[in-house]
Structure formats: C-alpha cells, structure tokens
Design a protein around this motif. Structure first.
Motif, PDB file in Angstrom:
ATOM      1  N   GLU C  39       0.822  -1.219   0.000  1.00 26.63           N
ATOM      2  CA  GLU C  39       0.000   0.000   0.000  1.00 26.63           C
ATOM      3  C   GLU C  39       0.850   1.260   0.000  1.00 26.63           C
ATOM      4  OE1 GLU C  39      -3.699   0.984   2.589  1.00 26.63           O
ATOM      5  OE2 GLU C  39      -2.657  -0.754   3.420  1.00 26.63           O
ATOM      6  N   VAL C  40       0.598   2.182  -0.910  1.00 32.40           N
ATOM      7  CA  VAL C  40       1.366   3.421  -0.974  1.00 32.40           C
ATOM      8  C   VAL C  40       0.429   4.596  -1.271  1.00 32.40           C
ATOM      9  CG1 VAL C  40       3.038   4.702  -2.407  1.00 32.40           C
ATOM     10  CG2 VAL C  40       3.602   2.405  -1.587  1.00 32.40           C
ATOM     11  N   ASP C  41       0.642   5.720  -0.559  1.00 35.74           N
ATOM     12  CA  ASP C  41      -0.126   6.945  -0.810  1.00 35.74           C
ATOM     13  C   ASP C  41       0.808   8.046  -1.312  1.00 35.74           C
ATOM     14  OD1 ASP C  41      -2.331   5.638   0.155  1.00 35.74           O
ATOM     15  OD2 ASP C  41      -2.561   6.872   1.948  1.00 35.74           O
ATOM     16  N   ILE C  42       0.328   8.789  -2.299  1.00 38.46           N
ATOM     17  CA  ILE C  42       1.079   9.920  -2.850  1.00 38.46           C
ATOM     18  C   ILE C  42       0.157  11.130  -2.873  1.00 38.46           C
ATOM     19  CG2 ILE C  42       2.115  10.834  -4.972  1.00 38.46           C
ATOM     20  CD1 ILE C  42       3.203   8.018  -5.472  1.00 38.46           C
ATOM     21  N   ASP C  43       0.697  12.270  -2.511  1.00 39.60           N
ATOM     22  CA  ASP C  43      -0.067  13.508  -2.390  1.00 39.60           C
ATOM     23  C   ASP C  43       0.573  14.566  -3.290  1.00 39.60           C
ATOM     24  OD1 ASP C  43      -1.598  15.382  -0.053  1.00 39.60           O
ATOM     25  OD2 ASP C  43       0.215  16.278  -0.880  1.00 39.60           O
ATOM     26  N   ALA C  60      -3.529  12.828 -17.393  1.00 41.36           N
ATOM     27  CA  ALA C  60      -2.233  12.148 -17.334  1.00 41.36           C
ATOM     28  C   ALA C  60      -1.500  12.413 -16.027  1.00 41.36           C
ATOM     29  CB  ALA C  60      -1.369  12.559 -18.518  1.00 41.36           C
ATOM     30  N   VAL C  61      -1.732  13.556 -15.430  1.00 45.22           N
ATOM     31  CA  VAL C  61      -1.090  13.862 -14.142  1.00 45.22           C
ATOM     32  C   VAL C  61      -1.770  13.048 -13.041  1.00 45.22           C
ATOM     33  CG1 VAL C  61      -0.583  15.676 -12.466  1.00 45.22           C
ATOM     34  CG2 VAL C  61      -0.372  16.151 -14.919  1.00 45.22           C
ATOM     35  N   VAL C  62      -3.086  12.961 -13.125  1.00 44.53           N
ATOM     36  CA  VAL C  62      -3.836  12.088 -12.212  1.00 44.53           C
ATOM     37  C   VAL C  62      -3.319  10.659 -12.344  1.00 44.53           C
ATOM     38  CG1 VAL C  62      -6.125  11.108 -11.788  1.00 44.53           C
ATOM     39  CG2 VAL C  62      -5.884  13.569 -12.242  1.00 44.53           C
ATOM     40  N   THR C  63      -3.110  10.255 -13.596  1.00 48.07           N
ATOM     41  CA  THR C  63      -2.592   8.912 -13.863  1.00 48.07           C
ATOM     42  C   THR C  63      -1.188   8.750 -13.293  1.00 48.07           C
ATOM     43  OG1 THR C  63      -3.914   8.773 -15.865  1.00 48.07           O
ATOM     44  CG2 THR C  63      -2.041   7.282 -15.717  1.00 48.07           C
ATOM     45  N   ALA C  64      -0.361   9.784 -13.438  1.00 45.51           N
ATOM     46  CA  ALA C  64       1.034   9.701 -12.966  1.00 45.51           C
ATOM     47  C   ALA C  64       1.092   9.328 -11.491  1.00 45.51           C
ATOM     48  CB  ALA C  64       1.745  11.032 -13.186  1.00 45.51           C
ATOM     49  N   ILE C  65       0.255   9.972 -10.673  1.00 46.89           N
ATOM     50  CA  ILE C  65       0.382   9.706  -9.231  1.00 46.89           C
ATOM     51  C   ILE C  65      -0.217   8.362  -8.836  1.00 46.89           C
ATOM     52  CG2 ILE C  65       0.754  12.102  -8.493  1.00 46.89           C
ATOM     53  CD1 ILE C  65      -2.179  12.275  -7.665  1.00 46.89           C
ATOM     54  N   VAL C  66      -1.299   7.952  -9.505  1.00 46.37           N
ATOM     55  CA  VAL C  66      -1.890   6.660  -9.116  1.00 46.37           C
ATOM     56  C   VAL C  66      -1.055   5.512  -9.691  1.00 46.37           C
ATOM     57  CG1 VAL C  66      -3.641   6.530 -10.959  1.00 46.37           C
ATOM     58  CG2 VAL C  66      -4.059   5.412  -8.755  1.00 46.37           C
ATOM     59  N   ASP C  67      -0.456   5.689 -10.848  1.00 47.08           N
ATOM     60  CA  ASP C  67       0.454   4.675 -11.405  1.00 47.08           C
ATOM     61  C   ASP C  67       1.663   4.517 -10.484  1.00 47.08           C
ATOM     62  OD1 ASP C  67       2.002   3.033 -13.141  1.00 47.08           O
ATOM     63  OD2 ASP C  67       2.851   4.789 -14.123  1.00 47.08           O
ATOM     64  N   THR C  68       2.198   5.630 -10.020  1.00 45.31           N
ATOM     65  CA  THR C  68       3.372   5.574  -9.145  1.00 45.31           C
ATOM     66  C   THR C  68       3.011   4.937  -7.803  1.00 45.31           C
ATOM     67  OG1 THR C  68       4.247   7.537 -10.245  1.00 45.31           O
ATOM     68  CG2 THR C  68       5.199   6.989  -8.115  1.00 45.31           C
ATOM     69  N   ALA C  69       1.858   5.292  -7.265  1.00 46.88           N
ATOM     70  CA  ALA C  69       1.420   4.686  -6.001  1.00 46.88           C
ATOM     71  C   ALA C  69       1.249   3.179  -6.169  1.00 46.88           C
ATOM     72  CB  ALA C  69       0.118   5.339  -5.521  1.00 46.88           C
ATOM     73  N   CYS C  70       0.672   2.763  -7.266  1.00 50.40           N
ATOM     74  CA  CYS C  70       0.472   1.323  -7.514  1.00 50.40           C
ATOM     75  C   CYS C  70       1.816   0.626  -7.746  1.00 50.40           C
ATOM     76  CB  CYS C  70      -0.442   1.115  -8.723  1.00 50.40           C
ATOM     77  SG  CYS C  70      -2.183   1.402  -8.345  1.00 50.40           S
ATOM     78  N   GLY C 106      -2.514   3.586  -3.839  1.00 48.16           N
ATOM     79  CA  GLY C 106      -2.266   2.379  -4.650  1.00 48.16           C
ATOM     80  C   GLY C 106      -2.173   1.176  -3.747  1.00 48.16           C
ATOM     81  N   ARG C 107      -2.725   0.035  -4.202  1.00 44.35           N
ATOM     82  CA  ARG C 107      -2.671  -1.167  -3.353  1.00 44.35           C
ATOM     83  C   ARG C 107      -2.526  -2.413  -4.218  1.00 44.35           C
ATOM     84  NH1 ARG C 107      -7.888   0.218  -4.245  1.00 44.35           N
ATOM     85  NH2 ARG C 107      -9.290  -1.498  -4.721  1.00 44.35           N
ATOM     86  N   VAL C 108      -1.916  -3.418  -3.632  1.00 45.02           N
ATOM     87  CA  VAL C 108      -1.732  -4.685  -4.329  1.00 45.02           C
ATOM     88  C   VAL C 108      -3.009  -5.508  -4.212  1.00 45.02           C
ATOM     89  CG1 VAL C 108      -0.491  -6.878  -4.279  1.00 45.02           C
ATOM     90  CG2 VAL C 108       0.758  -4.716  -4.067  1.00 45.02           C
ATOM     91  N   VAL C 109      -3.480  -6.003  -5.352  1.00 47.52           N
ATOM     92  CA  VAL C 109      -4.637  -6.896  -5.372  1.00 47.52           C
ATOM     93  C   VAL C 109      -4.151  -8.341  -5.360  1.00 47.52           C
ATOM     94  CG1 VAL C 109      -6.620  -7.645  -6.746  1.00 47.52           C
ATOM     95  CG2 VAL C 109      -6.062  -5.213  -6.584  1.00 47.52           C
ATOM     96  N   GLU C 121      -6.860   4.508  -6.452  1.00 50.83           N
ATOM     97  CA  GLU C 121      -7.846   5.580  -6.580  1.00 50.83           C
ATOM     98  C   GLU C 121      -7.142   6.919  -6.390  1.00 50.83           C
ATOM     99  OE1 GLU C 121      -8.524   3.156  -4.053  1.00 50.83           O
ATOM    100  OE2 GLU C 121      -9.532   1.933  -5.566  1.00 50.83           O
ATOM    101  N   VAL C 122      -7.737   7.964  -6.969  1.00 50.62           N
ATOM    102  CA  VAL C 122      -7.270   9.323  -6.706  1.00 50.62           C
ATOM    103  C   VAL C 122      -8.450  10.116  -6.152  1.00 50.62           C
ATOM    104  CG1 VAL C 122      -6.287  11.438  -7.688  1.00 50.62           C
ATOM    105  CG2 VAL C 122      -5.562   9.208  -8.544  1.00 50.62           C
ATOM    106  N   TYR C 123      -8.202  10.853  -5.076  1.00 52.52           N
ATOM    107  CA  TYR C 123      -9.222  11.688  -4.445  1.00 52.52           C
ATOM    108  C   TYR C 123      -8.823  13.152  -4.523  1.00 52.52           C
ATOM    109  CZ  TYR C 123     -10.587   7.218  -2.545  1.00 52.52           C
ATOM    110  OH  TYR C 123     -10.974   5.905  -2.430  1.00 52.52           O
ATOM    111  N   ALA C 124      -9.800  14.012  -4.741  1.00 58.88           N
ATOM    112  CA  ALA C 124      -9.569  15.459  -4.682  1.00 58.88           C
ATOM    113  C   ALA C 124      -9.894  15.925  -3.273  1.00 58.88           C
ATOM    114  CB  ALA C 124     -10.465  16.176  -5.694  1.00 58.88           C
ATOM    115  N   LEU C 125      -8.983  16.691  -2.688  1.00 62.58           N
ATOM    116  CA  LEU C 125      -9.152  17.181  -1.318  1.00 62.58           C
ATOM    117  C   LEU C 125      -9.198  18.708  -1.318  1.00 62.58           C
ATOM    118  CD1 LEU C 125      -6.402  14.993   0.420  1.00 62.58           C
ATOM    119  CD2 LEU C 125      -8.779  14.383  -0.057  1.00 62.58           C
ATOM    120  N   GLY C 126     -10.010  19.267  -0.421  1.00 62.06           N
ATOM    121  CA  GLY C 126     -10.099  20.718  -0.318  1.00 62.06           C
ATOM    122  C   GLY C 126     -11.096  21.052   0.767  1.00 62.06           C
ATOM    123  N   ASP C 127     -11.942  22.021   0.508  1.00 63.33           N
ATOM    124  CA  ASP C 127     -12.925  22.410   1.516  1.00 63.33           C
ATOM    125  C   ASP C 127     -13.991  21.334   1.704  1.00 63.33           C
ATOM    126  OD1 ASP C 127     -11.625  24.762   1.869  1.00 63.33           O
ATOM    127  OD2 ASP C 127     -12.876  25.887   0.459  1.00 63.33           O
TER     128      ASP C 127
END
Lengths: 154, 154, 154, 154
Positions: C39-43, C60-70, C106-109, C121-127
């Motif tokens: 399991e890995v988290d990237i922010d 593609a940027v969304v993809t970059a972080i979830v690909d890297t986390a996975c 990202g997590r191993v299945v 998964e990618v989540y948007a965080l804010g208010d």
C-alpha cells in the motif's frame, strides 16, 4: 503491420492442437480459420443460445473469440513447448453483435519472451458489409511449464 | 464502500426480469444470488464444457459472470425504464478458475446519468478458502430507448 | 483487504530511494506520504501548470500519481534488488480533478513473482469532502536486472 | 483504416484552439503536428525533467500525449460547439521511451454521438528506426455544454 518470423516452424500445428483442446470453443461453435505468424482468425455462427437480453451475441462470447484469436496469435511466435495464458484484456463494444457470423481477428502488436501485447477486432458478417463489433487490447504470457500453471498463473 | 439509494424501488424485479432474458446465463448455468442497490452477486457451477486447454473455466466465461454482475449493479441504480449496456471492460486474470463453483461480485464505483463505473471480482469456491480468480473495471451505459440500440450502441 | 508480509524488511527505504529518483514526481510536486506493505499513498498540490482545457488537473497527471502509487505498492512486496515497471494500466476518470490537493492510493490486489496486479484511486481534497476523481487497475512487473531493461521491457 | 467526414469544416481550428488552452502540453513541450479528420499527431522532445527512475520518459507523460492525440482525433469528428473528455483509457507500455523525440498518433476507431472509441500509439524517434513505445485503447465523450462539466463528468 509488422511482419514476424516464427521461432518454431510447427507453430500452426501447435496452435491447432491447443485450439482443439479448448472445450469452450467447441461449445460455442467457433472454428480456427487462419493461423499465420502473429495473426489468427476465428469464425463462429451467431446462435440464439449465446445472446444477451436484446438478442445480440453476449459481450463475453464476443470476448471469447477475440481473446482466443489474440492468445494464439501470441503463441504462434513463441518457441516450441511454450503455452499461452491471458494476463489481462480490455475490450470496447462498438456495435451490436448480430448477423449470420462473427469473425475475430487477433494480431501481435509487440512480441516478447515473457509477455506479448496483442490487439484484435470482431466483425459481424451477414448480408450487409462487415461491421466492427468490438476491439481488444491485451497482454498474453508465455508459460514454459504448464504443470506449474495451477499455482503460479502470474 | 459507498451506500447507494436506488432511483426505482422496483430495481430488484427489474434486474431479475432482465437476467431471465439473458440466454447466455442459462446456457452456462449462472444464477443471480444477490441484488442490492449498487451490488449484484452471480454464482455458477464449474462445468467441463466451459473450460480452456488446461481444464480451468475459460477467461471469457469468468468475464461473462463478472460483466453481468457489474452491469446489473449499475442497472440497480438506474431509473425505471432504463436498460444497461457494457461500453467496455478490462479484466485481470489472477488465478486458475477451478473448484466447484465461481462467485462473481459486481459493484458500482461511480453512478452517473449516462455512464456508470463498476468494479467486480470473481472467486473460486470449493474445499479450500475462496480464491480471487479475476478482477474487472468497466464502464456501463444507461439506454433509455432500447429500440434504438441496434443502430446506436454508443 | 488482504494483509501482506513484505519479503524485504527494508521495503520502505527501497521505495523511498526509488521515488527520489523519479524526476517527474519532483516536477509535478508529488510527495510519498505512506509506504506500507502492499500500500502506498502519494499527495500533490493542484497546480495551474498541470491542467487541461477546463482548468482541472490533466488526466495524465492524475494517472502519474496513481500509477506511481500502484507501482511502489507492488515494489513494497518484492524481494531486495527487484525494481518495478508498469506493464499496462487502465484508468476511469469519474470527476474533475480540482480542489487544493490530490491524494493517490495504490494497493496490491494480487502479488506475484513476475507480475503483480494493483488497483488505485485518486481523491480530490479541499474544503469539501474528499471526492473520487479516478480509479485504476493495472499490471506491474518485477525486474531483477535493471541493466537489461532498455532492450527487454517485457 | 476508415475515412471520416468531419461534421464541422472548422474542425482543425477548433482542435488547435483547444490544444492551445491545454497548459500541461505547454509544460511538457508538446506540439500538435497533424490534425486530420479522425487523426491527430503530437510530437514532444525527450526532456530530463519528465523521466522515471531509469532515465526514460515516464509512463504518464507518454500517456499524456497519446491521450491528447486520441481526444482531439475524436473531437475532429464532433459537431461545432462540442468539447471532449476522456472517459477512460488503457495503455500498454512496450519499450523504454528514450531517444530524441516522441511522436504520438491518435485515431478514431468508432465515432459516436455520445462516445467515441479511439486507439493510439507512441513512437520513440532518434538515430535509430522509430520504435513503438506504447499503445492505447480508450473512450472519449462529447460534452455539449462544458459549463456542466464540473458537476457531471459522466
């Protein structure tokens, strides 16, 4: 399209032997109609017992023939003794699968020692011009010792 | 997992009626065992006529049940009158599909008016602990007027 | 979710060292915020120079972080000396990527000696409450001898 | 390959205007080099700040240019006023992305009023012959009223 040189001259016999053991292909009435280096075609009649709720051939049956065409396209370039497994595939469904027959075409995009990338299409054939029903992009693995398959698919 | 509120209180009846018209599901012996808002389970016995060359249930049959579970999970959240079509799916195969039965679980990841994202898994059941056989991620479309389906899938 | 036992106790150090060499992650301002077995988290902060035509973070940027986390989730379970490569991925985009930050999980299945199946998964965080932006399913490969990578990716 | 007739004669201007607003493309130095009905090519120089841990262009950057090429290939066939969004994509990585430049080619496989299926490839260019780096299969959506995008991507 790239031209491939098979590693094993008996590739067609090997593919046909393996196809003959694919019980599901018999069950759905599919036939191997072309085996060339890196390219395989499979044909099946449209049949009522393979349909979904609108009367078209179900997505999974469309997938079955294009996955098999792609898998054997990959196997056609593998060395003698190698078997093939589907690692994963992605399929887009574009038109209803109806008509008299379906034709699946599978081809190798990038061969590899361990993994082969394949692409494929399924066409509906009948009175009208052939119509593209589905398109697939997937990854096939070469398995050297099939006795190990049960415990170590990937 | 998110909790979903169905738009149509008769969602289960609607899903069961549609499933009953899915000829392929009858052909392979699959049964609907759970219909909840955004979640559907399908069960099938492992059968020799649905296997690939190593004697395991073929990838496309595994795909058939998880695609159907995901499609109906999507439909369970759609308004009355809406039908569902598979736009595309991607499936990873992780272990051989063998044992006594297969259980497919489909669930909605993100519902939408036009498109619903779904994920699903297939487990092999038998003497041993349930084993994950495949995992799917796909896109389902709501179709309001199924009479238009033949000419305009997408 | 399954619990995994790492093959290499120094998995976190190995992942952090590799991440530090990922120039693209620096370029987009991404940080490794969690490294656990499988399991890995990237922010990353949302930034104007990474957007598409509507002002949201580009797919593609969304993809970059979830690909890297996975990819690093997979690497966290690999033996010492193994490096990771992305074989393929599939990503569904579910909501616009906007807000203050994005968090990729990202997590191993299914771990494997050669191939590891991952989901993320990618989540948007804010208010507002975190919102799921994208979901991924992909295949990662272990590479033992990275000197061979240039000539034999697969 | 099928030949397409654009619905809007100003398709090229529309695509070029939208591309000019894609900040990420500027950030990575990508340029639109061809806009034809159903076909778009994008070129970018290989740059050190866009690499992964082995010094090759990162998978997500490769994905960025082929996703954009496919999205605009889809948009080139859409009516005036329509914008395009990526619903989902699947990419297989086949060879390291290195050399002097990358060229992405996107093309429409099946146009549709709401959804368009696209495929694309990325090639590495330099001293040697062009080498296929990645291949993509994805789904693009037409959005009529982009003001609605934030609340209803799908």
């Amino acid at each position: 399209m790239p031209t491939f040189t098979p590693a094993d001259q008996d590739f067609e016999e090997r593919v046909r032997d393996s196809f003959a053991r694919l019980t599901l292909m018999r069950t759905i009435g599919a036939r191997l109609v072309k085996v060339a280096p890196g390219e395989v075609d499979i044909d099946m009649p449209v049949r009522d017992d393979l349909t979904q709720q609108h009367g078209y051939v179900a997505a999974a049956v469309v997938t079955a023939i294009v996955d098999t065409a792609c898998g054997y396209a990959a196997m056609s370039l593998m060395p003698a003794g190698a078997d093939v497994l589907t690692v994963e595939y992605k399929v887009n469904f574009m038109s209803p699968a109806r008509g008299e027959r379906l034709l699946a075409h599978g081809r190798v995009v990038k061969p590899g020692r361990a993994l082969t990338v394949c692409a494929g299409e399924v066409y509906a054939l009948g009175d009208a011009a052939p119509k593209a029903v589905a398109t697939m992009l997937g990854t096939m693995a070469a398995v050297q010792d099939t006795a190990k398959v049960p415990e170590a698919r990937a």
